[in-house]
Design a protein around this motif. Sequence first.
Motif, mmCIF file in Angstrom:
data_model
loop_
_atom_site.group_PDB
_atom_site.id
_atom_site.type_symbol
_atom_site.label_atom_id
_atom_site.label_comp_id
_atom_site.label_asym_id
_atom_site.label_seq_id
_atom_site.Cartn_x
_atom_site.Cartn_y
_atom_site.Cartn_z
ATOM 1 N N ALA A 52 0.842 -1.200 0.000
ATOM 2 C CA ALA A 52 0.000 0.000 0.000
ATOM 3 C C ALA A 52 0.876 1.248 0.000
ATOM 4 O O ALA A 52 0.603 2.211 -0.720
ATOM 5 C CB ALA A 52 -0.943 -0.010 1.204
ATOM 6 N N HIS A 53 1.932 1.228 0.790
ATOM 7 C CA HIS A 53 2.846 2.370 0.845
ATOM 8 C C HIS A 53 3.536 2.589 -0.496
ATOM 9 O O HIS A 53 3.619 3.712 -0.992
ATOM 10 C CB HIS A 53 3.882 2.153 1.947
ATOM 11 N N ASP A 54 4.024 1.507 -1.106
ATOM 12 C CA ASP A 54 4.740 1.619 -2.384
ATOM 13 C C ASP A 54 3.837 2.070 -3.526
ATOM 14 O O ASP A 54 4.313 2.690 -4.481
ATOM 15 C CB ASP A 54 5.398 0.286 -2.741
ATOM 16 N N LEU A 55 2.568 1.769 -3.447
ATOM 17 C CA LEU A 55 1.629 2.185 -4.495
ATOM 18 C C LEU A 55 1.320 3.679 -4.442
ATOM 19 O O LEU A 55 0.871 4.258 -5.427
ATOM 20 C CB LEU A 55 0.327 1.393 -4.375
ATOM 21 N N ARG A 56 1.568 4.307 -3.306
ATOM 22 C CA ARG A 56 1.230 5.727 -3.161
ATOM 23 C C ARG A 56 2.048 6.636 -4.091
ATOM 24 O O ARG A 56 1.538 7.628 -4.583
ATOM 25 C CB ARG A 56 1.409 6.164 -1.708
ATOM 26 N N THR A 57 3.308 6.307 -4.331
ATOM 27 C CA THR A 57 4.152 7.175 -5.167
ATOM 28 C C THR A 57 3.666 7.234 -6.616
ATOM 29 O O THR A 57 3.428 8.332 -7.135
ATOM 30 C CB THR A 57 5.624 6.734 -5.096
ATOM 31 N N PRO A 58 3.470 6.102 -7.298
ATOM 32 C CA PRO A 58 2.954 6.219 -8.670
ATOM 33 C C PRO A 58 1.538 6.800 -8.711
ATOM 34 O O PRO A 58 1.188 7.529 -9.638
ATOM 35 C CB PRO A 58 2.996 4.787 -9.213
ATOM 36 N N LEU A 59 0.755 6.518 -7.685
ATOM 37 C CA LEU A 59 -0.597 7.072 -7.637
ATOM 38 C C LEU A 59 -0.551 8.591 -7.471
ATOM 39 O O LEU A 59 -1.337 9.310 -8.093
ATOM 40 C CB LEU A 59 -1.392 6.434 -6.496
ATOM 41 N N ALA A 112 -8.126 8.493 -9.000
ATOM 42 C CA ALA A 112 -6.851 8.489 -8.272
ATOM 43 C C ALA A 112 -7.080 8.834 -6.800
ATOM 44 O O ALA A 112 -6.472 8.232 -5.912
ATOM 45 C CB ALA A 112 -5.868 9.461 -8.909
ATOM 46 N N LEU A 113 -7.962 9.796 -6.534
ATOM 47 C CA LEU A 113 -8.281 10.140 -5.140
ATOM 48 C C LEU A 113 -8.949 8.970 -4.429
ATOM 49 O O LEU A 113 -8.651 8.684 -3.267
ATOM 50 C CB LEU A 113 -9.184 11.376 -5.094
ATOM 51 N N GLN A 114 -9.861 8.300 -5.113
ATOM 52 C CA GLN A 114 -10.530 7.144 -4.513
ATOM 53 C C GLN A 114 -9.525 6.043 -4.204
ATOM 54 O O GLN A 114 -9.591 5.420 -3.137
ATOM 55 C CB GLN A 114 -11.612 6.610 -5.444
ATOM 56 N N LEU A 115 -8.596 5.799 -5.117
ATOM 57 C CA LEU A 115 -7.571 4.787 -4.874
ATOM 58 C C LEU A 115 -6.701 5.155 -3.677
ATOM 59 O O LEU A 115 -6.348 4.291 -2.872
ATOM 60 C CB LEU A 115 -6.698 4.595 -6.113
ATOM 61 N N ALA A 116 -6.351 6.419 -3.550
ATOM 62 C CA ALA A 116 -5.544 6.864 -2.407
ATOM 63 C C ALA A 116 -6.292 6.606 -1.098
ATOM 64 O O ALA A 116 -5.697 6.143 -0.119
ATOM 65 C CB ALA A 116 -5.196 8.340 -2.550
ATOM 66 N N GLU A 117 -7.588 6.893 -1.083
ATOM 67 C CA GLU A 117 -8.390 6.642 0.120
ATOM 68 C C GLU A 117 -8.451 5.149 0.431
ATOM 69 O O GLU A 117 -8.325 4.741 1.589
ATOM 70 C CB GLU A 117 -9.797 7.213 -0.051
ATOM 71 N N LEU A 118 -8.617 4.325 -0.594
ATOM 72 C CA LEU A 118 -8.642 2.875 -0.385
ATOM 73 C C LEU A 118 -7.306 2.368 0.133
ATOM 74 O O LEU A 118 -7.261 1.490 1.006
ATOM 75 C CB LEU A 118 -9.018 2.155 -1.681
ATOM 76 N N LEU A 119 -6.203 2.913 -0.367
ATOM 77 C CA LEU A 119 -4.884 2.515 0.123
ATOM 78 C C LEU A 119 -4.704 2.909 1.578
ATOM 79 O O LEU A 119 -4.105 2.157 2.368
ATOM 80 C CB LEU A 119 -3.780 3.123 -0.734
ATOM 81 N N ASP A 120 -5.210 4.074 1.962
ATOM 82 C CA ASP A 120 -5.151 4.490 3.364
ATOM 83 C C ASP A 120 -5.907 3.499 4.242
ATOM 84 O O ASP A 120 -5.418 3.074 5.293
ATOM 85 C CB ASP A 120 -5.736 5.889 3.547
ATOM 86 N N GLU A 121 -7.097 3.107 3.793
ATOM 87 C CA GLU A 121 -7.903 2.155 4.560
ATOM 88 C C GLU A 121 -7.220 0.800 4.637
ATOM 89 O O GLU A 121 -7.205 0.152 5.692
ATOM 90 C CB GLU A 121 -9.290 2.023 3.932
ATOM 91 N N LEU A 122 -6.629 0.359 3.520
ATOM 92 C CA LEU A 122 -5.911 -0.912 3.503
ATOM 93 C C LEU A 122 -4.718 -0.872 4.452
ATOM 94 O O LEU A 122 -4.447 -1.837 5.165
ATOM 95 C CB LEU A 122 -5.458 -1.225 2.076
ATOM 96 N N GLY A 123 -4.026 0.249 4.480
ATOM 97 C CA GLY A 123 -2.890 0.401 5.381
ATOM 98 C C GLY A 123 -3.311 0.320 6.845
ATOM 99 O O GLY A 123 -2.643 -0.333 7.652
ATOM 100 N N VAL A 124 -4.412 0.960 7.182
ATOM 101 C CA VAL A 124 -4.919 0.894 8.562
ATOM 102 C C VAL A 124 -5.320 -0.541 8.897
ATOM 103 O O VAL A 124 -4.987 -1.053 9.972
ATOM 104 C CB VAL A 124 -6.105 1.865 8.768
ATOM 105 N N ALA A 125 -6.023 -1.202 7.969
ATOM 106 C CA ALA A 125 -6.434 -2.591 8.213
ATOM 107 C C ALA A 125 -5.224 -3.500 8.416
ATOM 108 O O ALA A 125 -5.233 -4.362 9.304
ATOM 109 C CB ALA A 125 -7.288 -3.094 7.048
ATOM 110 N N ALA A 126 -4.178 -3.296 7.632
ATOM 111 C CA ALA A 126 -2.964 -4.105 7.780
ATOM 112 C C ALA A 126 -2.295 -3.846 9.132
ATOM 113 O O ALA A 126 -1.812 -4.783 9.775
ATOM 114 C CB ALA A 126 -1.991 -3.819 6.642
ATOM 115 N N ARG A 127 -2.268 -2.575 9.558
ATOM 116 C CA ARG A 127 -1.678 -2.272 10.872
ATOM 117 C C ARG A 127 -2.505 -2.900 11.993
ATOM 118 O O ARG A 127 -1.949 -3.415 12.968
ATOM 119 C CB ARG A 127 -1.548 -0.765 11.063
#
Length: 130
Positions: free
Chosen positions: A16-23, A54-69
């Motif tokens: 999720a973190h690595d996907l943030r840069t290209p996004l 792109a904004l929606q994907l960023a929000e989903l990545l944030d949620e995925l990151g929280v779920a993983a933590r």
Amino acid sequence: MGDSNASFPRLVSLAAHDLRTPLATIHGFAQTLVRMGDLGEPKQRYMEMIDSAALQLAELLDELGVAARIEGGRYEPALQPVDTLELAHRAAEHLGEERVLVTGEGAEVEVDVEAVQRGISALAQAALRH
């Protein structure tokens, strides 16, 4: 077997973190092109759709990151006092106040404001869709 299960949340978090840069690159250039406004239709509308996605994907990545933590036992919420009515109004602003009506009284709670805000917005968005 236990080690691979414990490492999966870490792998998800890293991905999720690595996907943030290209996004961020996609979002940044899409936003620049949208602001230029000289694409003409339908290209302008397509770029707006790319920017929104792109904004929606960023929000989903944030949620995925929280779920993983949370799954990995590494979630440490930054608790702050906030009024529930304020949280509802923020969600309405995020989704468009013409689409969401907020009424009632709030109460002060102590929560991870950013995570709860995303959750309230996601719930309201799901209600609007369904």
